[in-house]
Design a protein around this motif. Structure first.
Motif, PDB file in Angstrom:
ATOM      1  N   PHE A 197       0.829  -1.202   0.000  1.00  0.00           N
ATOM      2  CA  PHE A 197       0.000   0.000   0.000  1.00  0.00           C
ATOM      3  C   PHE A 197       0.869   1.261   0.000  1.00  0.00           C
ATOM      4  O   PHE A 197       0.572   2.243  -0.694  1.00  0.00           O
ATOM      5  N   SER A 198       1.927   1.247   0.793  1.00  0.00           N
ATOM      6  CA  SER A 198       2.816   2.413   0.851  1.00  0.00           C
ATOM      7  C   SER A 198       3.466   2.664  -0.518  1.00  0.00           C
ATOM      8  O   SER A 198       3.580   3.810  -0.975  1.00  0.00           O
ATOM      9  N   PHE A 199       3.882   1.586  -1.178  1.00  0.00           N
ATOM     10  CA  PHE A 199       4.499   1.724  -2.501  1.00  0.00           C
ATOM     11  C   PHE A 199       3.494   2.286  -3.505  1.00  0.00           C
ATOM     12  O   PHE A 199       3.832   3.152  -4.335  1.00  0.00           O
ATOM     13  N   GLN A 200       2.241   1.811  -3.443  1.00  0.00           N
ATOM     14  CA  GLN A 200       1.224   2.322  -4.355  1.00  0.00           C
ATOM     15  C   GLN A 200       0.938   3.799  -4.115  1.00  0.00           C
ATOM     16  O   GLN A 200       0.736   4.567  -5.073  1.00  0.00           O
ATOM     17  N   ARG A 201       0.911   4.221  -2.846  1.00  0.00           N
ATOM     18  CA  ARG A 201       0.693   5.642  -2.551  1.00  0.00           C
ATOM     19  C   ARG A 201       1.815   6.492  -3.128  1.00  0.00           C
ATOM     20  O   ARG A 201       1.577   7.571  -3.691  1.00  0.00           O
ATOM     21  N   GLU A 202       3.050   6.033  -2.957  1.00  0.00           N
ATOM     22  CA  GLU A 202       4.181   6.785  -3.503  1.00  0.00           C
ATOM     23  C   GLU A 202       4.109   6.855  -5.031  1.00  0.00           C
ATOM     24  O   GLU A 202       4.402   7.895  -5.646  1.00  0.00           O
ATOM     25  N   THR A 203       3.692   5.755  -5.673  1.00  0.00           N
ATOM     26  CA  THR A 203       3.586   5.742  -7.139  1.00  0.00           C
ATOM     27  C   THR A 203       2.534   6.729  -7.624  1.00  0.00           C
ATOM     28  O   THR A 203       2.755   7.496  -8.578  1.00  0.00           O
ATOM     29  N   LEU A 204       1.373   6.725  -6.979  1.00  0.00           N
ATOM     30  CA  LEU A 204       0.304   7.645  -7.371  1.00  0.00           C
ATOM     31  C   LEU A 204       0.710   9.095  -7.154  1.00  0.00           C
ATOM     32  O   LEU A 204       0.397   9.970  -7.971  1.00  0.00           O
ATOM     33  N   ALA A 205       1.406   9.369  -6.044  1.00  0.00           N
ATOM     34  CA  ALA A 205       1.858  10.733  -5.790  1.00  0.00           C
ATOM     35  C   ALA A 205       2.861  11.183  -6.842  1.00  0.00           C
ATOM     36  O   ALA A 205       2.836  12.336  -7.310  1.00  0.00           O
TER      37      ALA A 205
END
Length: 226
Positions: free
Chosen positions: A169-177
């Motif tokens: 989830f943390s990796f996905q948030r960073e990718t979207l940002a």
């Protein structure tokens, strides 16, 4: 004769009330055995003595009630007999209640003692089995240890999966940002985009002002020609 009968009645009633008071006092002591959490395997001498005293008191009261009944049968005055009949009935009711209370307390004490003896026998059997079968006890402990280890392994696996999902989830948030920052940067870097956005915003504000003025004019005309 009537005076002698009245005197005998009063004396017997006084004895009956005194025995009732003694019975209630013994009930208070006897009831403590029913509320004990750890009763001895066998009734103590004190417990047997109190129970015997209660039975003796109930028997004496039964005899007194019989004597009062015979005196009442020989009573000539109807008014006096009616009052004495009420007193006699009351003594009988109290005696009946006390007999039932003795049976209830005795059953409760017996049940508590049987339960305590059963638990004691179970513990004794377990201790005897362990002392006679040390290998079986060791095997049982190893099995329990294996069950605990298996439970710990399952918990560790669940925690590992939870940590992996959290990292995903943390990796996905960073990718979207990062994607959002790139889109904003690309939009601002195209020549004329900011100017076009500004013109669009100005046009929307102008249209809003014109629409508001038109609505106000219509409302004013409605008020004037009403």
């Amino acid at each position: 004769m009537a005076t002698s009968t009245g005197t005998g009645w009063a004396q017997l009633r006084q004895q009956a009330r005194s025995l009732e008071t003694q019975t209630e006092g013994l009930f208070h002591t006897y009831a403590q055995y029913a509320s004990m959490t750890k009763l001895p395997p066998q009734p103590s001498e004190e417990e047997q003595r109190i129970e015997g005293q209660l039975r003796d008191l109930l028997e004496k009261r039964e005899n007194l009630i019989s004597q009062l009944s015979r005196l009442l049968d020989s009573e000539a005055s109807l008014t006096s007999s009616a009052l004495k009949q009420n007193n006699l009935s009351r003594h009988r009711e109290v005696l009946h209640d006390h007999r039932r209370e003795l049976q209830r307390l005795k059953a409760s004490i017996s049940e508590s003692r049987d339960r305590a003896n059963l638990l004691s026998n179970v513990r004794s059997d377990i201790d005897a089995y362990r002392s006679n079968n040390p290998e079986a006890e060791a095997e049982y402990m190893l099995q329990e240890r294996g069950h605990l280890d298996s439970s710990h392994n399952v918990i560790d696996g669940v925690l590992s999966q939870a940590y992996a999902i959290n990292e995903n989830f943390s990796f996905q948030r960073e990718t979207l940002a990062s994607i959002n920052r790139r889109i904003v940067g690309a939009a601002t870097s195209i020549p004329g985009v900011n100017s076009l956005i500004g013109k669009i915003g100005a046009k929307r504000r102008r249209d809003g002002i014109i629409l508001g003025a038109f609505i106000g004019f219509c409302f004013l005309m409605l008020l004037l020609f009403r």
